[in-house]
Design a protein around this motif. Structure first.
Motif, PDB file in Angstrom:
ATOM      1  N   VAL A   9       0.884  -1.275   0.048  1.00 42.97           N
ATOM      2  CA  VAL A   9       0.012  -0.073  -0.106  1.00 42.97           C
ATOM      3  C   VAL A   9       0.932   1.347   0.213  1.00 42.97           C
ATOM      4  O   VAL A   9       0.286   2.157  -0.526  1.00 42.97           O
ATOM      5  N   GLU A  12       1.243   2.807  -3.172  1.00 41.77           N
ATOM      6  CA  GLU A  12       0.360   3.948  -3.847  1.00 41.77           C
ATOM      7  C   GLU A  12       0.385   5.275  -3.007  1.00 41.77           C
ATOM      8  O   GLU A  12       0.041   6.089  -3.724  1.00 41.77           O
ATOM      9  N   ASN A  15       3.126   6.767  -5.351  1.00 43.94           N
ATOM     10  CA  ASN A  15       2.963   7.283  -6.585  1.00 43.94           C
ATOM     11  C   ASN A  15       1.845   8.521  -6.523  1.00 43.94           C
ATOM     12  O   ASN A  15       2.032   9.275  -7.615  1.00 43.94           O
ATOM     13  N   ALA A  16       0.879   8.658  -5.488  1.00 40.99           N
ATOM     14  CA  ALA A  16       0.190   9.464  -5.402  1.00 40.99           C
ATOM     15  C   ALA A  16       0.915  10.855  -5.355  1.00 40.99           C
ATOM     16  O   ALA A  16       0.614  11.897  -5.916  1.00 40.99           O
ATOM     17  N   LEU A  42      -5.538  10.102   1.510  1.00 35.85           N
ATOM     18  CA  LEU A  42      -5.347   9.036   0.740  1.00 35.85           C
ATOM     19  C   LEU A  42      -5.945   7.578   1.560  1.00 35.85           C
ATOM     20  O   LEU A  42      -5.732   6.758   0.726  1.00 35.85           O
TER      21      LEU A  42
END
Length: 252
Positions: A9, A12, A15-16, A42
């Protein structure tokens, strides 16, 4: 840059946040939202958030302050120690888009000091090129270059908008810049320079004066570069001579 996204996780998060930094949602020099707010945004735990942010810190995309939180670092342009790079090469090496707006490009007689540095006759024809250089549309440097017309006649009419001067010299004039004698001083921006660079009058600027040479020692150009003090860093490797080593005199 070394490193990669963390697993699971946390990837993620990585990347965000990386996308937000890359697209300017989190601008250079800005502070990210607090960890609690960002984790909620997020949909992850704070522990997972920190894993993703730490990976971005390792790769230079973020900086962390124990007191103030997470920041996007300022994009500061600078040459690697002892490496001669053009402005275009420096910007592209950092993933930034170099820009150049031509403000002046005209032929005129050389002044006495210019003629001496360029080893040409006084009043010989030179082309002066004034450009405002930038990174990703942000003005960084006001650049003035003087080149003998008889060495590089193609520069008189060359399209230098958003172009690398070193590349134009190489491809259109057959000239490779090999060495630059560079002197750096501190100054303050006058009203005209401040308008060009987008700073307040009196703001700190770095002034670099250079004479660039071909490998055979022939001078190619003289230039004066005025950088925003908050956007450029000059680095150099300095060495002490061994007491048993004797240097030879003469011009390099």
């Amino acid at each position: 840059m070394a490193g990669s996204a963390p697993p699971g996780v946390a990837a993620e998060v990585y990347n965000a946040v990386l996308e937000a930094v890359s697209t300017g949602q989190f601008a250079a020099g800005s502070r990210l939202p607090g960890e609690r707010a960002l984790a909620e945004r997020l949909g992850v735990s704070r522990a997972t958030l920190r894993l993703g942010l730490a990976a971005l810190e390792d790769q230079g995309f973020l900086e962390r302050s124990a007191q103030r939180g997470w920041f996007v670092p300022q994009r500061v342009l600078g040459e690697p120690p002892s490496t001669l790079l053009s402005f275009t090469e420096m910007a592209r090496a950092r993933g930034l888009r170099p820009t150049a707006k031509v403000l002046r490009q005209e032929v005129r007689p050389a002044g006495l000091e210019e003629a001496e540095k360029l080893r040409i006759a006084p009043a010989a024809a030179v082309v002066q090129i004034d450009r405002l250089r930038g990174m990703d549309q942000v003005p960084v440097c006001f650049d003035v270059v003087v080149v003998p017309v008889n060495r590089a006649p193609a520069l008189v009419d060359a399209n230098l908008e958003d172009a690398s001067l070193y590349q134009v010299l190489r491809e259109q004039c057959g000239i490779d810049v090999f060495r630059s004698a560079y002197a750096l001083t501190a100054a303050n921006a006058d009203a005209a320079l401040a308008r060009l660079l987008g700073v307040n009058p009196g703001a700190a600027v770095l002034v670099g004066d250079e004479v660039a040479y071909e490998q055979n020692g022939a001078p190619v150009l003289i230039g004066s570069n005025r950088y925003r003090g908050d956007a450029y860093r000059f680095e150099a490797d300095l060495f002490r001579s061994h007491p048993d080593v004797h240097t030879l005199g003469g011009r390099l």
